[in-house]
Design a protein around this motif. Structure first.
Motif, short mmCIF file in Angstrom:
data_model
loop_
_atom_site.label_atom_id
_atom_site.label_comp_id
_atom_site.label_asym_id
_atom_site.label_seq_id
_atom_site.Cartn_x
_atom_site.Cartn_y
_atom_site.Cartn_z
N ALA A 39 38.37 39.72 54.55
CA ALA A 39 38.80 41.66 53.78
C ALA A 39 37.64 41.63 53.21
CB ALA A 39 39.96 41.59 53.55
N GLU A 40 37.16 40.85 51.69
CA GLU A 40 36.53 41.45 50.68
C GLU A 40 35.16 41.27 50.65
OE1 GLU A 40 37.97 38.96 47.93
OE2 GLU A 40 39.56 39.85 47.59
N ALA A 41 34.97 41.04 52.03
CA ALA A 41 32.85 40.77 52.42
C ALA A 41 33.32 41.53 53.30
CB ALA A 41 32.52 38.97 53.23
N LYS A 42 34.22 41.61 54.41
CA LYS A 42 33.98 43.50 55.31
C LYS A 42 33.48 44.24 54.05
CE LYS A 42 35.90 45.96 58.62
NZ LYS A 42 36.71 45.51 59.84
N GLN A 43 34.54 44.47 53.18
CA GLN A 43 34.55 45.59 52.37
C GLN A 43 33.40 45.59 51.24
OE1 GLN A 43 38.17 45.30 49.41
NE2 GLN A 43 39.45 46.14 51.33
N SER A 44 32.51 44.60 51.01
CA SER A 44 31.80 44.27 50.10
C SER A 44 29.95 45.07 51.43
CB SER A 44 31.28 42.99 49.71
OG SER A 44 29.74 42.57 49.13
N ARG A 45 30.60 44.30 52.33
CA ARG A 45 29.17 44.34 53.63
C ARG A 45 29.19 46.19 53.31
NH1 ARG A 45 30.92 40.28 56.51
NH2 ARG A 45 31.80 41.40 57.59
N ALA A 46 30.43 47.33 53.68
CA ALA A 46 30.26 48.21 53.99
C ALA A 46 29.63 49.23 52.53
CB ALA A 46 32.54 48.93 54.10
N ALA A 47 30.33 47.94 51.88
CA ALA A 47 29.62 49.02 50.16
C ALA A 47 28.01 49.35 50.17
CB ALA A 47 30.26 48.81 48.80
N MET A 48 27.56 47.77 51.01
CA MET A 48 26.25 48.43 50.49
C MET A 48 25.53 48.71 51.75
SD MET A 48 25.66 43.79 50.10
CE MET A 48 24.02 43.25 51.05
N ILE A 49 26.40 49.12 53.14
CA ILE A 49 26.02 49.93 53.98
C ILE A 49 25.63 51.61 53.09
CG2 ILE A 49 26.37 51.17 55.86
CD1 ILE A 49 27.79 47.94 57.06
N ASP A 50 27.07 51.49 52.81
CA ASP A 50 27.47 52.91 51.93
C ASP A 50 26.07 53.46 50.62
OD1 ASP A 50 29.20 53.22 53.74
OD2 ASP A 50 30.52 53.20 52.18
N GLU A 51 25.49 52.25 50.10
CA GLU A 51 24.69 52.22 48.79
C GLU A 51 23.64 52.52 50.18
OE1 GLU A 51 22.73 49.33 45.89
OE2 GLU A 51 24.32 49.67 45.76
N ASP A 52 23.44 51.45 50.14
CA ASP A 52 21.80 51.89 51.17
C ASP A 52 22.25 53.41 52.35
OD1 ASP A 52 21.51 49.33 50.98
OD2 ASP A 52 21.26 49.06 52.97
N LYS A 53 22.83 53.55 52.67
CA LYS A 53 22.70 55.51 53.05
C LYS A 53 22.34 56.30 52.35
CE LYS A 53 26.64 58.01 54.98
NZ LYS A 53 27.63 58.03 56.00
N GLU A 54 22.81 56.06 51.18
CA GLU A 54 23.33 57.06 49.93
C GLU A 54 21.77 57.49 48.74
OE1 GLU A 54 24.60 57.61 45.31
OE2 GLU A 54 26.05 57.00 47.05
#
Length: 160
Positions: A39-54
């Motif tokens: 779950a933490e790895a999934k959240q980390s990937r989601a945070a990276m995607i959001d950061e890239d998008k931003e």
């Protein structure tokens, strides 16, 4: 006596089975402590995607602002031009404004998109940016050519 040994063996076997069910097999200490790792790895990937998008949306937002400035410069150039050159520039400016508006809409959709969906849209906006750069280059070339064709007023001094 055999019955007693058999009952004792069954009790031992049952206790061992229950003990085995309560432990996590083949885990190290870190794995046993962190059962939320996926779950933490999934959240980390989601945070990276959001950061890239931003980062991407900020970069494209700045590019669109730059487009606004370039369109304003072209409008100033068009005011100085005359005849067919002015008409051509105004037509190109209209096309550039339409492309800019399309880019704004694409950027808005990307900002609203989630997860991997925005990455699919990213390529379209990058292509629109490349096409916009080409169109600006062409319009600026037209301005340069028009300036070279306009007659240059000669500066003369009256001599008496």
């Amino acid at each position: 006596m055999k019955t007693i040994l058999l009952i004792a063996a069954l009790q031992i076997f049952t206790q061992l089975s229950l003990a085995a069910e309560n432990t996590v097999p083949n885990t190290t200490g870190a794995e046993a402590r962190n059962t939320n790792a996926p779950a933490e790895a999934k959240q980390s990937r989601a945070a990276m995607i959001d950061e890239d998008k931003e980062k991407f949306t900020k970069k494209m937002g700045k590019r669109i602002d730059n487009i606004e400035e370039n369109i304003d410069d072209l409008k100033d150039d068009a005011k100085e031009a005359s005849g067919k050159t002015r008409d051509d520039l105004m037509r190109k400016i209209g096309a550039l404004e339409t492309r800019r508006d399309d880019m704004k809409k694409q950027l808005d959709r990307i900002e609203d998109a989630s997860g991997a969906a925005w990455k699919r849209m990213k390529g379209g906006l990058e292509n629109a940016w490349m096409e916009m750069k080409k169109a600006f280059k062409s319009a600026k070339q037209d301005v340069r050519e028009a300036r070279n064709q306009e007659p240059v007023a000669e500066k003369t001094k009256d001599r008496e």
